[in-house]
Design a protein around this motif. Structure first.
Motif, PDB file in Angstrom:
ATOM      1  N   ARG A  10      81.107  36.029 112.476  1.00  0.00           N
ATOM      2  CA  ARG A  10      80.781  34.764 111.800  1.00  0.00           C
ATOM      3  C   ARG A  10      79.811  34.991 110.642  1.00  0.00           C
ATOM      4  NH1 ARG A  10      77.270  30.071 113.063  1.00  0.00           N
ATOM      5  NH2 ARG A  10      78.102  28.418 111.770  1.00  0.00           N
ATOM      6  N   ARG A  12      79.434  37.720 108.781  1.00  0.00           N
ATOM      7  CA  ARG A  12      79.953  38.560 107.698  1.00  0.00           C
ATOM      8  C   ARG A  12      80.285  37.689 106.484  1.00  0.00           C
ATOM      9  NH1 ARG A  12      83.701  42.697 109.835  1.00  0.00           N
ATOM     10  NH2 ARG A  12      81.742  43.766 110.125  1.00  0.00           N
ATOM     11  N   GLY A  13      79.796  38.097 105.341  1.00  0.00           N
ATOM     12  CA  GLY A  13      80.052  37.380 104.093  1.00  0.00           C
ATOM     13  C   GLY A  13      79.037  36.283 103.795  1.00  0.00           C
ATOM     14  N   MET A  14      78.173  35.950 104.762  1.00  0.00           N
ATOM     15  CA  MET A  14      77.155  34.916 104.535  1.00  0.00           C
ATOM     16  C   MET A  14      75.976  35.520 103.773  1.00  0.00           C
ATOM     17  SD  MET A  14      77.137  33.062 108.298  1.00  0.00           S
ATOM     18  CE  MET A  14      76.016  31.752 107.891  1.00  0.00           C
ATOM     19  N   CYS A  15      75.237  34.666 103.075  1.00  0.00           N
ATOM     20  CA  CYS A  15      73.993  35.101 102.432  1.00  0.00           C
ATOM     21  C   CYS A  15      72.970  35.427 103.517  1.00  0.00           C
ATOM     22  CB  CYS A  15      73.423  33.989 101.550  1.00  0.00           C
ATOM     23  SG  CYS A  15      74.382  33.677 100.074  1.00  0.00           S
ATOM     24  N   GLU A  18      71.140  32.586 105.025  1.00  0.00           N
ATOM     25  CA  GLU A  18      71.921  31.752 105.944  1.00  0.00           C
ATOM     26  C   GLU A  18      71.943  32.359 107.352  1.00  0.00           C
ATOM     27  OE1 GLU A  18      75.428  29.728 103.395  1.00  0.00           O
ATOM     28  OE2 GLU A  18      75.499  31.937 103.484  1.00  0.00           O
TER      29      GLU A  18
END
Length: 173
Positions: A10, A12-15, A18
Motif C-alpha cells: 500500500r 509503495r509509490g506514496m510520498c 504520507e
C-alpha cells in the motif's frame, strides 16, 4: 509496517510524508531525507509518529544514503525504532545516578513528599542521628516533633532545623 500501520504494497509509490507523519515537539514536520541525509547518515531521537487510529508513538529514526553500483546516490534507507525502551532505560539511569548522589552526599539530607512526609534519608543523616530509617519514613516533621523519643525530638529535628555553618574566608564578589 508495524510502526507506520501501512503494508509495503500500500505504501509503495506514496510520498514519505504520507507514509510517516513525523513531527518534533513543536509540531514541525521532519525535513525531507535529501535535506537531512545527503551522502551521510543522520540519526534523530524523540520524534512523534502519528498513525491514524492509534496514539502517537515516540520514535527514533536513522536516514542513510543508498548508493547504486556506480557509487551514485539513488535513494535513502530510513530506519524507525520505537523510542520507549531507550527512554525508559535513560530514566532508570538518571534515577540511579540521582539516588546515588543523594545517598552518598557528604551533607546530611532528607527528602519530603508533597504533603511534608519524610520519603528518603541519606546515609550521612542516618549515621549522624543514629536512628533507624523505619522510625522516620512516612512521618511529617510536626509528628516527629511530638515523638516521645528525645533522640528524635531533640537531636534529629534539631539537626534538621539548625542553620548551616557560615563558610569562612569566602572572597567577596
Amino acid at each position: 509496517e508495524e510502526l507506520s500501520g501501512l503494508r509495503l504494497l500500500r505504501a509503495r509509490g506514496m510520498c514519505l510524508t504520507e507514509v510517516l507523519d513525523l513531527t518534533d515537539i513543536y509540531q514541525r514536520q521532519v525535513p525531507t531525507p535529501v535535506r537531512l541525509g545527503g551522502s551521510m547518515t543522520v540519526e534523530e531521537f524523540g520524534w512523534f509518529l502519528r498513525v491514524p487510529g492509534r496514539d502517537r508513538l515516540i520514535v527514533d529514526f536513522t536516514v542513510r544514503s543508498l548508493l547504486g553500483d556506480d557509487g551514485a546516490h539513488c535513494g535513502h534507507v530510513i530506519t524507525l525504532r520505537n523510542a520507549f525502551q531507550r527512554m525508559h532505560q535513560s530514566v532508570i539511569e538518571a534515577s540511579t545516578a540521582e539516588a546515588d548522589s543523594f545517598d552518598n552526599s557528604p551533607m546530611a539530607m532528607l527528602q519530603l513528599d508533597g504533603e511534608g512526609r519524610v520519603m528518603r534519608i541519606n546515609q550521612k543523616l542516618l549515621k549522624e542521628s543514629r536512628l533507624q530509617m523505619e522510625c522516620l519514613i512516612g512521618r511529617t516533621l510536626s509528628r516527629l516533633l511530638e515523638d516521645p523519643d528525645p533522640r528524635i525530638t531533640k537531636e534529629f529535628v534539631y539537626r534538621l532545623l539548625r542553620p548551616l555553618p557560615a563558610v569562612q574566608n569566602m572572597p567577596a564578589r
